[in-house]
Write an enzyme that holds these catalytic residues in place. Structure first.
Site, PDB file in Angstrom:
ATOM      1  N   VAL A  31     -48.452  32.132  38.158  1.00  0.00           N
ATOM      2  CA  VAL A  31     -49.542  32.732  37.376  1.00  0.00           C
ATOM      3  C   VAL A  31     -50.226  33.827  38.197  1.00  0.00           C
ATOM      4  O   VAL A  31     -50.704  34.825  37.662  1.00  0.00           O
ATOM      5  CB  VAL A  31     -50.575  31.651  36.952  1.00  0.00           C
ATOM      6  CG1 VAL A  31     -51.810  32.278  36.318  1.00  0.00           C
ATOM      7  CG2 VAL A  31     -49.941  30.660  35.979  1.00  0.00           C
ATOM      8  N   LYS A 100     -44.071  21.591  15.365  1.00  0.00           N
ATOM      9  CA  LYS A 100     -43.188  22.374  14.460  1.00  0.00           C
ATOM     10  C   LYS A 100     -43.659  22.352  13.023  1.00  0.00           C
ATOM     11  O   LYS A 100     -43.431  23.293  12.274  1.00  0.00           O
ATOM     12  CB  LYS A 100     -41.748  21.895  14.552  1.00  0.00           C
ATOM     13  CG  LYS A 100     -41.529  20.484  14.045  1.00  0.00           C
ATOM     14  CD  LYS A 100     -40.805  19.657  15.035  1.00  0.00           C
ATOM     15  CE  LYS A 100     -41.170  18.205  14.880  1.00  0.00           C
ATOM     16  NZ  LYS A 100     -40.811  17.412  16.033  1.00  0.00           N
ATOM     17  N   ILE A 131     -35.319  23.244  25.393  1.00  0.00           N
ATOM     18  CA  ILE A 131     -34.325  24.340  25.414  1.00  0.00           C
ATOM     19  C   ILE A 131     -35.025  25.662  25.112  1.00  0.00           C
ATOM     20  O   ILE A 131     -35.693  25.784  24.087  1.00  0.00           O
ATOM     21  CB  ILE A 131     -33.241  24.125  24.328  1.00  0.00           C
ATOM     22  CG1 ILE A 131     -32.596  22.749  24.452  1.00  0.00           C
ATOM     23  CG2 ILE A 131     -32.201  25.224  24.381  1.00  0.00           C
ATOM     24  CD1 ILE A 131     -31.658  22.412  23.300  1.00  0.00           C
ATOM     25  N   GLU A 185     -38.425   6.585  15.099  1.00  0.00           N
ATOM     26  CA  GLU A 185     -39.745   6.049  14.783  1.00  0.00           C
ATOM     27  C   GLU A 185     -39.641   4.928  13.755  1.00  0.00           C
ATOM     28  O   GLU A 185     -38.624   4.791  13.074  1.00  0.00           O
ATOM     29  CB  GLU A 185     -40.628   7.172  14.258  1.00  0.00           C
ATOM     30  CG  GLU A 185     -40.939   8.176  15.353  1.00  0.00           C
ATOM     31  CD  GLU A 185     -41.784   9.314  14.866  1.00  0.00           C
ATOM     32  OE1 GLU A 185     -42.563   9.117  13.936  1.00  0.00           O
ATOM     33  OE2 GLU A 185     -41.659  10.399  15.440  1.00  0.00           O
ATOM     34  N   LYS A 200     -37.373  23.198  11.774  1.00  0.00           N
ATOM     35  CA  LYS A 200     -36.942  23.949  12.961  1.00  0.00           C
ATOM     36  C   LYS A 200     -36.066  25.153  12.580  1.00  0.00           C
ATOM     37  O   LYS A 200     -36.229  26.244  13.120  1.00  0.00           O
ATOM     38  CB  LYS A 200     -36.207  23.020  13.926  1.00  0.00           C
ATOM     39  CG  LYS A 200     -37.152  21.988  14.570  1.00  0.00           C
ATOM     40  CD  LYS A 200     -36.377  20.910  15.283  1.00  0.00           C
ATOM     41  CE  LYS A 200     -37.294  19.927  16.012  1.00  0.00           C
ATOM     42  NZ  LYS A 200     -36.571  18.741  16.497  1.00  0.00           N
TER      43      LYS A 200
HETATM   44  N1  HSE Z   1     -38.029  13.674  16.321  1.00  0.00           N
HETATM   45  C1  HSE Z   1     -37.564  14.869  16.964  1.00  0.00           C
HETATM   46  C2  HSE Z   1     -36.093  14.688  17.350  1.00  0.00           C
HETATM   47  C3  HSE Z   1     -38.400  15.147  18.179  1.00  0.00           C
HETATM   48  O1  HSE Z   1     -35.568  13.565  17.247  1.00  0.00           O
HETATM   49  O2  HSE Z   1     -35.430  15.655  17.703  1.00  0.00           O
HETATM   50  C4  HSE Z   1     -38.342  16.545  18.680  1.00  0.00           C
HETATM   51  O3  HSE Z   1     -38.772  17.499  17.754  1.00  0.00           O
END
Ligand code: HSE
Length: 398
Positions: A31, A100, A131, A185, A200
């Site tokens: 920085v 996102k 990435i 989840e 995405k």
């Molecule tokens: N739930 C997402 C995945 C996390 O499994 O890729 C990252 O955006």
């Protein structure tokens, strides 16, 4: 010294704290001055955690503090993340995020607000976790016209499909295991129905085209219907099944979809397994390029957020140009896209009579047959498929 704040001390937020405190010396060097965390916002208490020294429960502490120049928004969800982000930008604070959902829905608007206030809204971590893909699209590849972006953009489903492929397990068994391991989840719909990958690819297509791509316009199919039998056929074809997000340039726009696809073992995305992500980019001058790495997880995602914070710190008072205008891009109808389709039909069906000359696939599954159609458009396939009983269809890529 530059003072920063982190909003949210969940998985990614605690990761951002860890990245900045662990790599403090190296970050300060990059920085050009000290970068220090002054606040972490969360409603919870974290007894015994050093974060308690900077913990606040009140957003007003951050917004009212003129010393705070950069804020990491790692709360997730649309609200109050949207309102907090807007207020930070309007107060002259740059915002860096992994959110996102928010970027896909309000990206163009927040970029504009940031510009109007001479600050930056950065979101490298919103696609592909750790990435680097947003920055390359936004800077290194700006001399190219992007012809295609396709990728494996969801780690959870890639882990599940890899397991089904290697171990012949059922979808439900793999989901349960992924949940037990903390990869999936408890409410896994956003991942398994393809909604996460959809947001995405909407972000990536917005950056490739320079216009707003509404994720609601993207045809999205998840992995919930994939069975071990599908993988038996895939193996016979020397292919695997991956949840692909595909965006292809068609004249002045893009055709975008998210769906499971059979990809050949020579395809560059075939080797992307487990929770890894990869984004394949084809430019009209560059040719092919692939970005590969940890697409999810605490530290990879936090690394991307903290990297954006360093970039924001290096550009205080200067706008980092982003090519994403609010005008909506009308996507090309996916019915025009051509490809081959793999279908499973009852054993006495006559797929050649229906679809024309294709290729039968024998995988030893009782009472049915497998068939790869010749190349046809989605519209042609849908019309023909209406006339027959299709047990399952998976698109063939490449
Ligand atoms: N739930 C997402 C995945 C996390 O499994 O890729 C990252 O955006």
């Amino acid at each position: 010294m530059i003072k920063v704040a982190i909003m949210g001390y969940g998985t990614v937020g605690s990761g951002v704290y860890e990245v900045i405190t662990t790599n403090q010396k190296s970050i300060d060097k990059k920085v050009g001055q000290e970068l220090r965390i002054k606040y972490v916002l969360d409603l919870r208490e974290f007894p015994g955690d050093p974060v308690m020294e900077v913990l606040t429960h009140d957003f007003e502490d951050i917004i009212q503090d003129e010393e705070i120049r950069i804020v990491a928004e790692v709360m997730g969800g649309l609200h109050p993340a949207y309102e907090f982000t807007k207020r930070c930008l309007e107060a002259g604070k740059s915002v860096c995020t992994s959110n996102k959902e928010l970027v896909a829905q309000h990206g163009a608007e927040l970029i504009q607000i940031a510009k109007d206030h001479q600050v930056n809204y950065l979101f490298e971590a919103s696609v592909g976790g750790g990435i680097p893909i947003i920055r390359p699209l936004n800077s290194s590849l700006t001399a190219d016209v992007i012809l295609e972006i396709s990728g494996i953009l969801n780690g959870t489903t890639n882990y599940m499909l890899t397991k089904m492929d290697r171990e012949g397990l059922d979808y439900m068994d793999v989901l349960k295991e992924a949940q037990d391991k903390g990869y999936a989840e408890l409410h896994p719909e956003a991942d398994v129905e393809g909604w996460d990958a959809c947001r995405k690819i909407a972000i990536l297509t917005s950056l490739a085209s320079g216009n707003q791509v509404d994720f609601q316009d993207i045809y999205t199919e998840g992995i919930t219907e994939i069975t071990p039998e599908d993988f038996l056929y895939a193996k016979k074809m020397q292919r695997s099944i991956k949840l692909l997000a595909i965006s292809r340039k068609v004249e002045d726009t893009y055709c975008v979809m998210v769906a499971p696809a059979l990809i050949h073992r020579e395809h560059p995305l075939y080797v992307v397994n487990d929770v890894f992500n990869a984004v394949f980019v084809k430019g009209n001058m560059l040719g092919n390029s692939m970005f590969y790495g940890s697409g999810a997880g605490k530290l990879p995602t936090a690394s991307a957020v903290a990297g954006d914070m360093v970039d924001a710190a290096r550009h205080l008072g200067k706008i980092i140009a982003l090519f994403w205008e609010p005008q909506k891009l009308t996507l090309a109808p996916m019915e025009q896209m051509s490809r081959r389709f793999f279908v499973r039909m009852e054993a006495d069906a006559n797929p050649e009579a229906l679809f024309g000359d294709g290729e039968r696939v024998e995988a030893g599954v009782k009472g049915e047959l497998g068939f790869v159609t010749p190349v046809m458009t989605e519209a042609e396939y849908a019309k023909k498929a209406k006339e027959a009983k299709i047990i399952h269809m998976i698109r063939v890529e490449g």
